[in-house]
Scaffold this active site. Structure first.
Site, PDB file in Angstrom:
ATOM      1  N   HIS A 121       0.869  -1.174   0.000  1.00 36.40           N
ATOM      2  CA  HIS A 121       0.000   0.000   0.000  1.00 36.40           C
ATOM      3  C   HIS A 121       0.913   1.233   0.000  1.00 36.40           C
ATOM      4  CE1 HIS A 121      -2.843   2.914   1.838  1.00 36.40           C
ATOM      5  NE2 HIS A 121      -3.802   2.107   1.436  1.00 36.40           N
ATOM      6  N   ASP A 198       2.928  -4.996   8.089  1.00 37.82           N
ATOM      7  CA  ASP A 198       1.717  -4.193   7.976  1.00 37.82           C
ATOM      8  C   ASP A 198       0.518  -5.142   8.111  1.00 37.82           C
ATOM      9  OD1 ASP A 198      -0.545  -2.883   7.099  1.00 37.82           O
ATOM     10  OD2 ASP A 198       0.386  -2.009   5.322  1.00 37.82           O
ATOM     11  N   GLN A 201      -4.564  -5.507   6.838  1.00 38.20           N
ATOM     12  CA  GLN A 201      -5.530  -6.417   6.206  1.00 38.20           C
ATOM     13  C   GLN A 201      -5.506  -7.820   6.798  1.00 38.20           C
ATOM     14  OE1 GLN A 201      -7.860  -5.393   4.314  1.00 38.20           O
ATOM     15  NE2 GLN A 201      -7.091  -3.407   3.630  1.00 38.20           N
ATOM     16  N   LYS A 224     -10.535  -1.008  10.471  1.00 36.81           N
ATOM     17  CA  LYS A 224     -10.668  -2.128   9.543  1.00 36.81           C
ATOM     18  C   LYS A 224     -11.060  -3.414  10.273  1.00 36.81           C
ATOM     19  CE  LYS A 224      -7.319  -0.297   6.244  1.00 36.81           C
ATOM     20  NZ  LYS A 224      -8.083   0.056   5.036  1.00 36.81           N
ATOM     21  N   CYS A 362      -4.649   2.423  -3.768  1.00 33.71           N
ATOM     22  CA  CYS A 362      -3.423   2.950  -3.146  1.00 33.71           C
ATOM     23  C   CYS A 362      -2.253   1.989  -3.339  1.00 33.71           C
ATOM     24  CB  CYS A 362      -3.612   3.229  -1.659  1.00 33.71           C
ATOM     25  SG  CYS A 362      -4.845   4.479  -1.342  1.00 33.71           S
TER      26      CYS A 362
HETATM   27  N1  PMP Z   1      -1.797  -0.923   4.590  1.00 34.45           N
HETATM   28  C1  PMP Z   1      -2.710  -1.661   3.972  1.00 34.45           C
HETATM   29  C2  PMP Z   1      -2.345  -3.032   3.471  1.00 34.45           C
HETATM   30  C3  PMP Z   1      -4.008  -1.154   3.810  1.00 34.45           C
HETATM   31  O1  PMP Z   1      -4.933  -1.902   3.187  1.00 34.45           O
HETATM   32  C4  PMP Z   1      -4.317   0.123   4.311  1.00 34.45           C
HETATM   33  C5  PMP Z   1      -5.707   0.726   4.154  1.00 34.45           C
HETATM   34  N2  PMP Z   1      -6.294   0.548   2.910  1.00 34.45           N
HETATM   35  C6  PMP Z   1      -3.319   0.850   4.954  1.00 34.45           C
HETATM   36  C7  PMP Z   1      -2.079   0.285   5.080  1.00 34.45           C
HETATM   37  C8  PMP Z   1      -3.575   2.208   5.514  1.00 34.45           C
HETATM   38  O2  PMP Z   1      -4.458   2.125   6.578  1.00 34.45           O
HETATM   39  P1  PMP Z   1      -5.075   3.444   7.216  1.00 34.45           P
HETATM   40  O3  PMP Z   1      -5.667   4.229   6.093  1.00 34.45           O
HETATM   41  O4  PMP Z   1      -6.107   2.922   8.159  1.00 34.45           O
HETATM   42  O5  PMP Z   1      -3.979   4.170   7.911  1.00 34.45           O
END
Ligand code: PMP
Length: 404
Positions: A121, A198, A201, A224, A362
């Site tokens: 991401h 990270d 997910q 999430k 993203c």
């Molecule tokens: N890492 C991953 C794998 C994600 O899917 C996301 C959110 N789509 C993020 C980081 C960022 O998370 P947040 O917007 O809650 O900070």
């Protein structure tokens, strides 16, 4: 799992949109919140709200105690050795920025190399780029194969005596690939290099044990996993957190301040400048209780059935192309149909009550890897049903001919 009963816990799911029952398949972006979480926030504001840590009075002591209990709850949820290793942040993004900033100041020199993967991401790419530029360091990228698996042999070849850190996702928010994080960690450790995982997910979908993974850092977002927005977690090993300078300065992160010299508070407070979102942190612990009440294993099993059923139904669609076919997957399915632009499909599905996400998610470098502008992504939560997948398929059967 009694899904109908569970769905009653989520008032938002009972809505209709455009006179159609809402089918919410955008859980990887954010999950809906059960009543216990939302109610707890209201109750906390009405009954225990007071700034934490600083007060001598009853309410402040009570709020502080509940915040620290929430920290203990998060620690036990991910198998942390202690609550002192748990830092509350605003989310995964802030956790990653914190590590990037503080780790770089402590350990990164000109010429140092940081390894990330091609399926990250943007929040696990850009903070490193910002810091790399400042420190004169370099990013190296673990490639992914056509099915969405990390290439482990290539990963092993990336290490040099300049490698200082690896940062990879546990589960891809586009491909659904569940990466072999314990193995990635073991390989990094064989080079004396720490690893950031990270978990944005993975925490909503599977049991997490940071010590079994042997993660040096593990980060995730509350929103999430059925918790509130604006709260996230950074787990770190003590010796690393101790060696890293504070991320932000302010109240609560200090021991003593004078204009000559300031000394910093102990862990985890050193990294929690200012008034934390204690209401959200406590509500996150309620979300964890909620998930545990259903059972993480039961959630995993239910979502696996949804995934298998959805894959089987989707596979029957002519000209469908799945982006990501890894053997071990969780949470999300990304696809394209013929030459139809995913956004067009998403807009029409929306009109039929089906909430999906379209675009690059993203993860632009990953889109470039597959030579596509974006995908249509469906993502599951514990409250999704087989009937909702049938509704999705029925909607796709209507929409695809209109766009072909
Ligand atoms: N890492 C991953 C794998 C994600 O899917 C996301 C959110 N789509 C993020 C980081 C960022 O998370 P947040 O917007 O809650 O900070």
């Amino acid at each position: 799992m009694d899904i109908e009963k569970i769905r009653q816990d989520f008032p938002i799911l009972g809505q209709t949109v455009y006179n159609k029952p809402l089918v919410y398949l955008d859980n990887a972006a954010t999950t809906q919140k059960p009543r216990v979480v939302v109610d707890s926030m209201q109750e906390l504001y009405y009954t225990v709200n007071a700034n934490v840590h600083r007060g001598v009075h009853y309410l402040s002591a009570r709020a502080t105690e509940m915040l620290e209990q929430a920290r203990e709850r998060v620690a036990s949820f991910i198998g942390s050795e202690s609550a002192q290793n748990i830092i509350f942040t605003r989310g995964t993004t802030e956790s990653l920025n914190l590590i990037a900033s503080s780790f770089t100041k402590a350990f990164v020199k000109p010429g140092s190399q940081i390894i990330v993967s091609a399926m990250e991401h943007h929040s696990n790419i850009v903070p490193w780029q910002l810091e790399a530029v400042r420190a004169g360091a370099e990013l190296k990228v673990i490639p992914v194969d056509e099915n969405g698996n990390l290439l482990l042999d290539e990963y092993k070849k990336l290490f040099t005596d300049k490698t200082v850190l690896v940062s990879v996702t546990h589960v891809s928010n586009v491909l659904g690939t569940v990466n072999p994080v314990a193995e990635l960690a073991q390989i990094a450790h064989s080079h004396n290099v720490p690893i950031v995982i990270d978990g944005a997910q993975s925490t909503p979908h599977m049991k997490i044990d940071v010590r079994a993974i042997d993660a040096d850092f593990f980060v995730f977002s509350g929103h999430k996993m059925y918790g509130p927005t604006g709260i996230g977690v950074l787990y770190g090993k003590r010796e690393l957190l101790e060696a890293m300078p504070p991320y932000q300065g302010g109240g609560e992160m200090i021991k003593h301040v004078s204009f000559e010299k300031t000394t910093y508070n102990e862990l985890p407070y050193k990294f929690e400048a200012g008034t934390p979102d204690y209401i959200a942190a406590i509500a996150l612990a309620r979300a964890i209780d909620y998930m545990d009440g259903i059972g993480i294993d039961a959630i995993e099993q239910h979502e696996r059935e949804l995934m298998q059923y959805a894959m089987q139904r989707l596979s029957a669609i002519k000209d469908i192309r799945f982006i990501g076919n890894a053997a071990h997957r969780s949470g999300v399915i990304s696809f394209l149909v013929g030459n139809i632009h995913p956004t067009d499909m998403g807009v029409l599905l929306d009109r039929l009550g089906i909430a999906v996400r379209t675009g690059h998610h993203c993860a632009e470098p990953l889109m470039n890897r597959y030579g596509i502008p974006g995908t249509l992504r469906i993502s599951f939560g514990l409250y999704n049903t087989i009937q909702e997948i049938d509704s999705l398929i029925a909607a796709l059967d209507r929409v695809i001919p209109m766009l072909s």
